[in-house]
Design a protein around this motif. Structure first.
Motif, PDB file in Angstrom:
ATOM      1  N   ARG A 191       0.834  -1.206   0.000  1.00 40.99           N
ATOM      2  CA  ARG A 191       0.000   0.000   0.000  1.00 40.99           C
ATOM      3  C   ARG A 191       0.866   1.253   0.000  1.00 40.99           C
ATOM      4  NH1 ARG A 191      -1.753   3.538   3.500  1.00 40.99           N
ATOM      5  NH2 ARG A 191      -0.587   2.505   5.139  1.00 40.99           N
ATOM      6  N   PRO A 196      -2.599   4.899  -2.522  1.00 40.54           N
ATOM      7  CA  PRO A 196      -3.967   4.471  -2.199  1.00 40.54           C
ATOM      8  C   PRO A 196      -4.763   3.988  -3.415  1.00 40.54           C
ATOM      9  CG  PRO A 196      -3.690   6.853  -1.871  1.00 40.54           C
ATOM     10  CD  PRO A 196      -2.333   6.294  -2.146  1.00 40.54           C
ATOM     11  N   SER A 197      -4.602   4.682  -4.545  1.00 42.40           N
ATOM     12  CA  SER A 197      -5.457   4.330  -5.688  1.00 42.40           C
ATOM     13  C   SER A 197      -5.071   2.972  -6.287  1.00 42.40           C
ATOM     14  CB  SER A 197      -5.371   5.483  -6.695  1.00 42.40           C
ATOM     15  OG  SER A 197      -5.444   5.023  -7.976  1.00 42.40           O
ATOM     16  N   ASP A 198      -3.765   2.757  -6.525  1.00 39.76           N
ATOM     17  CA  ASP A 198      -3.310   1.479  -7.086  1.00 39.76           C
ATOM     18  C   ASP A 198      -3.531   0.330  -6.109  1.00 39.76           C
ATOM     19  OD1 ASP A 198      -2.685   2.061  -9.638  1.00 39.76           O
ATOM     20  OD2 ASP A 198      -0.503   2.118  -9.376  1.00 39.76           O
ATOM     21  N   ASP A 200      -5.891   0.126  -3.879  1.00 44.42           N
ATOM     22  CA  ASP A 200      -7.333  -0.186  -3.928  1.00 44.42           C
ATOM     23  C   ASP A 200      -7.635  -1.064  -5.137  1.00 44.42           C
ATOM     24  OD1 ASP A 200      -8.094   1.136  -1.694  1.00 44.42           O
ATOM     25  OD2 ASP A 200      -9.165   2.770  -2.690  1.00 44.42           O
ATOM     26  N   ARG A 201      -7.063  -0.673  -6.283  1.00 47.03           N
ATOM     27  CA  ARG A 201      -7.309  -1.438  -7.524  1.00 47.03           C
ATOM     28  C   ARG A 201      -6.746  -2.853  -7.394  1.00 47.03           C
ATOM     29  NH1 ARG A 201      -4.689  -1.550 -12.358  1.00 47.03           N
ATOM     30  NH2 ARG A 201      -3.263   0.105 -11.738  1.00 47.03           N
ATOM     31  N   ARG A 259      -0.106   1.881 -12.356  1.00 46.25           N
ATOM     32  CA  ARG A 259      -0.425   2.886 -13.382  1.00 46.25           C
ATOM     33  C   ARG A 259       0.788   3.215 -14.251  1.00 46.25           C
ATOM     34  NH1 ARG A 259      -3.012   7.555 -10.165  1.00 46.25           N
ATOM     35  NH2 ARG A 259      -1.831   6.425  -8.616  1.00 46.25           N
TER      36      ARG A 259
END
Ligand SMILES: Nc1nc2c(ncn2[C@@H]2O[C@H](COP(=O)(O)OP(=O)(O)OP(=O)(O)O)[C@@H](O)[C@H]2O)c(=O)[nH]1
Length: 301
Positions: A191, A196-198, A200-201, A259
């Motif tokens: 994490r 946070p975004s990756d 979560d994905r 990403r």
């Protein structure tokens, strides 16, 4: 309905019936005489014109709800035949063609059955396609049954739904039941590394991956954070061990793409418990305790 999007996706398919309808209009105008106002039969115009407009509307609805491809083209070709037959019918109400002309009869009577046959074939293939999609989705059906208890990230059911389902399964006498707790190893590190975004994905995609590796009757829940619970009805210890091993392999070989396009690998630890005079809470507790390095106090949020 987004018209720009529809036109962009299906320009080629939409343009053919529209061009043919215009050719028919021009052919009628060039070959016949326009009827006087008194000669018009408004009931026929409303009936035939309404049917033509409805067929056109169906074409738009089908194009809007389906991706392009063979089945969509077949459905649109069938409906176009029906539309063009009614279109010629409407032309007859406004334009009188000489008796020597026969193509209008061919168009009226020929386009309809051809259209019906193509539409029937299209619907048959659509049905086949839907059967294949339903077979893919059937494994997720258990998850979507109780929308109230869905976790808003993955979306899988949470700990509450897990307890409810375990209670239900455990109330059936003489049916073996196993529970696997799957915990991602050092997810806290992932994490911080991914953000946070990756991260979560990653949890979301991992949920998908686990689902693909389960049987139809199994239930996958997100117990909490990076911990997943898998309910295995009608399953003894050996079978549960095998499934846990397969899930562990699947997680290990999953190359999550960040990403930035880099691959990120994870490993998972398993705690397996097979029900013996357990209630839902004690079974969950035992599976949690069998996770390597587990503490007895570990609880779902
Ligand atoms: N991105 C994201 N992270 C979450 C979510 N829920 C929990 N986490 C994170 O998951 C991590 C879980 O950390 P720990 O319980 O220490 O687990 P771990 O790092 O895998 O450690 P071990 O289980 O001992 O290997 C924490 O950093 C939480 O912030 C979520 O919904 N999204």
């Amino acid at each position: 309905m987004n018209v720009n999007n529809l036109i962009a996706r299906h320009r080629g398919t939409l343009i053919i019936p529209i061009v043919i309808a215009n050719v028919i209009l021009l052919a009628n105008l060039a070959s016949g005489d326009t009827k006087s106002w008194q000669e018009l039969v408004w009931l026929d115009i409303a009936g035939e014109g309404g049917a033509a407009l409805l067929a056109l509307l169906w074409i738009v609805l089908i194009l809007n709800s389906r991706p392009g491809g063979r089945v969509t083209r077949m459905l649109v070709a069938g409906l176009s035949g029906i539309f063009l037959s009614y279109w010629q019918d409407v032309m007859d109400e406004f334009i009188r063609l000489p008796d020597a002309i026969v193509w209008d009869h061919w168009l009226e009577s020929g386009a309809m059955p051809v259209g019906m046959i193509l539409l029937t074939l299209g619907i048959y293939h659509w049905h086949k396609e839907q059967q294949a999609i339903s077979a893919q989705l059937i494994r997720r059906e258990r998850i979507f049954r109780e929308h109230r208890s869905l976790d808003n990230l993955t979306p899988l059911s949470g700990a509450h739904y897990l307890r409810e389902q375990l209670k239900r399964e455990l109330s059936r006498p003489d049916q073996p039941l196993a529970l696997i707790m799957l915990d991602l190893h050092c997810f806290d590190h992932s994490r911080r590394l991914l953000g946070p975004s990756d991260s979560d994905r990653l949890l979301k995609e991992l949920g998908e991956l686990l689902l693909l590796n389960l049987r139809q009757q199994d239930l996958l829940c997100r117990y909490a954070g990076d911990r997943f619970a898998i309910v295995l009805p009608m399953t003894q210890q050996a079978e549960a061990d095998r499934i846990a091993c397969e899930l562990q392999q699947a997680v290990r070989h999953f190359a999550f793409k960040t990403r930035r396009g880099e691959s990120h690998f994870m490993t998972a630890q398993m705690g397996i418990a097979v029900a013996h005079d357990d209630d839902a809470c004690s079974l969950i507790e035992r599976a949690n305790q069998r996770l390597p390095g587990a503490t007895a106090s570990w609880q779902a949020a």
